[in-house]
Write a protein that holds these residues in place. Sequence first.
Motif, PDB file in Angstrom:
ATOM      1  N   CYS A 152       0.836  -1.199   0.000  1.00  0.00           N
ATOM      2  CA  CYS A 152       0.000   0.000   0.000  1.00  0.00           C
ATOM      3  C   CYS A 152       0.874   1.253   0.000  1.00  0.00           C
ATOM      4  O   CYS A 152       0.598   2.204  -0.741  1.00  0.00           O
ATOM      5  CB  CYS A 152      -0.928  -0.009   1.213  1.00  0.00           C
ATOM      6  SG  CYS A 152      -1.947   1.470   1.379  1.00  0.00           S
ATOM      7  N   ASP A 153       1.919   1.252   0.802  1.00  0.00           N
ATOM      8  CA  ASP A 153       2.815   2.412   0.854  1.00  0.00           C
ATOM      9  C   ASP A 153       3.482   2.651  -0.502  1.00  0.00           C
ATOM     10  O   ASP A 153       3.620   3.803  -0.936  1.00  0.00           O
ATOM     11  CB  ASP A 153       3.892   2.198   1.928  1.00  0.00           C
ATOM     12  CG  ASP A 153       3.319   2.184   3.338  1.00  0.00           C
ATOM     13  OD1 ASP A 153       2.199   2.708   3.522  1.00  0.00           O
ATOM     14  OD2 ASP A 153       3.973   1.640   4.240  1.00  0.00           O
ATOM     15  N   SER A 154       3.891   1.568  -1.159  1.00  0.00           N
ATOM     16  CA  SER A 154       4.531   1.693  -2.466  1.00  0.00           C
ATOM     17  C   SER A 154       3.563   2.230  -3.511  1.00  0.00           C
ATOM     18  O   SER A 154       3.932   3.069  -4.347  1.00  0.00           O
ATOM     19  CB  SER A 154       5.083   0.334  -2.922  1.00  0.00           C
ATOM     20  OG  SER A 154       6.108  -0.117  -2.060  1.00  0.00           O
ATOM     21  N   ILE A 155       2.320   1.742  -3.468  1.00  0.00           N
ATOM     22  CA  ILE A 155       1.300   2.197  -4.415  1.00  0.00           C
ATOM     23  C   ILE A 155       1.041   3.688  -4.225  1.00  0.00           C
ATOM     24  O   ILE A 155       1.008   4.465  -5.189  1.00  0.00           O
ATOM     25  CB  ILE A 155       0.004   1.389  -4.254  1.00  0.00           C
ATOM     26  CG1 ILE A 155       0.215  -0.066  -4.694  1.00  0.00           C
ATOM     27  CG2 ILE A 155      -1.130   2.028  -5.055  1.00  0.00           C
ATOM     28  CD1 ILE A 155      -0.962  -0.973  -4.407  1.00  0.00           C
ATOM     29  N   LYS A 156       0.847   4.103  -2.979  1.00  0.00           N
ATOM     30  CA  LYS A 156       0.575   5.515  -2.699  1.00  0.00           C
ATOM     31  C   LYS A 156       1.751   6.392  -3.117  1.00  0.00           C
ATOM     32  O   LYS A 156       1.554   7.488  -3.652  1.00  0.00           O
ATOM     33  CB  LYS A 156       0.269   5.710  -1.204  1.00  0.00           C
ATOM     34  CG  LYS A 156      -1.071   5.145  -0.774  1.00  0.00           C
ATOM     35  CD  LYS A 156      -1.494   5.657   0.588  1.00  0.00           C
ATOM     36  CE  LYS A 156      -0.577   5.195   1.682  1.00  0.00           C
ATOM     37  NZ  LYS A 156      -1.070   5.615   3.030  1.00  0.00           N
ATOM     38  N   HIS A 157       2.961   5.909  -2.864  1.00  0.00           N
ATOM     39  CA  HIS A 157       4.156   6.672  -3.225  1.00  0.00           C
ATOM     40  C   HIS A 157       4.232   6.847  -4.739  1.00  0.00           C
ATOM     41  O   HIS A 157       4.525   7.943  -5.238  1.00  0.00           O
ATOM     42  CB  HIS A 157       5.392   5.938  -2.719  1.00  0.00           C
ATOM     43  CG  HIS A 157       6.660   6.712  -2.840  1.00  0.00           C
ATOM     44  ND1 HIS A 157       6.932   7.825  -2.078  1.00  0.00           N
ATOM     45  CD2 HIS A 157       7.734   6.548  -3.656  1.00  0.00           C
ATOM     46  CE1 HIS A 157       8.125   8.310  -2.401  1.00  0.00           C
ATOM     47  NE2 HIS A 157       8.634   7.554  -3.361  1.00  0.00           N
ATOM     48  N   SER A 158       3.942   5.771  -5.484  1.00  0.00           N
ATOM     49  CA  SER A 158       3.997   5.817  -6.937  1.00  0.00           C
ATOM     50  C   SER A 158       2.937   6.755  -7.506  1.00  0.00           C
ATOM     51  O   SER A 158       3.231   7.582  -8.396  1.00  0.00           O
ATOM     52  CB  SER A 158       3.808   4.403  -7.508  1.00  0.00           C
ATOM     53  OG  SER A 158       3.787   4.424  -8.918  1.00  0.00           O
TER      54      SER A 158
END
Length: 279
Positions: A152-158
Amino acid sequence: MRLASYNEIVKMMHTYQSRDCLPIIAEKFPGVSLNALGSIFSQDYQKKMRKTHYLHYSPEASTGYYKRFAEALARGERNILIGMSHELDLSPALLGRIILERHLSVTKYEGETPPKTIVTSCMKEPSLIEDPRLAIEIHQCVLCDDHYGPLCDSIKHSIGHEYEFKLNHILDRLGLAYIGEDQMRTKGYDKTPDVKLEVPIAVDGHIVNWIESKASFGDEHSHQGYLKEQFWSYWNRFGPGMVIYWFGFIDELDVNQDKGIILRDHFPEHIVKMDPSVK
């Protein structure tokens, strides 16, 4: 979006309790994008986890979960944590972290709580976990959880970077001079907006010195947190500015316009450029 509509959407999400409901809700609210609905769903899910996680982190609960997991593992079962998370109505990534912390405490730290940095590193990279079966279970938890945890953190960051690029592209097309947060940090600023305009613009009669890009929906909980942690700090340092919630926001939250913070769900089509030669 009006608050009444937001509350009705959240109520429908609670009824279905699955992302599968988003197309159904989109039919009832044709003016709300799937991106907005997905953001609302994720935010509501995360609020729920924050409210209940202490119950699962209690010594009694975590010990019971770990014992149950170890027994199932000994029986040769698979997909244990995913099944447990569904039964417990708990984020798979959060359950995986609980089990991992307990495992490391028992096997490597003599009953003491392992360092958070170690646990976080193992959650981000399960191959670091020495027990291969546990590593597979944790990896499944991370991959299956797009609302909480490392994925989730990676998706939001992207997505955040994607919309920051969109903002920069718009500013470049309009010929507006600006500096980004990386440049501001080299000048010693600790809390910085995404964009600081070199020459202010006016939006609907409001001066804008800085712009913050949020690739999310602006609900009350997140907006109040941003105001406290970010927006008022930008206002104190750079003056009035604009926040763009690209996936929309609750209309009733836009109450600080006269104080110097305006909310929009897109970059305004009509702006007034200041003449830099005018002193």
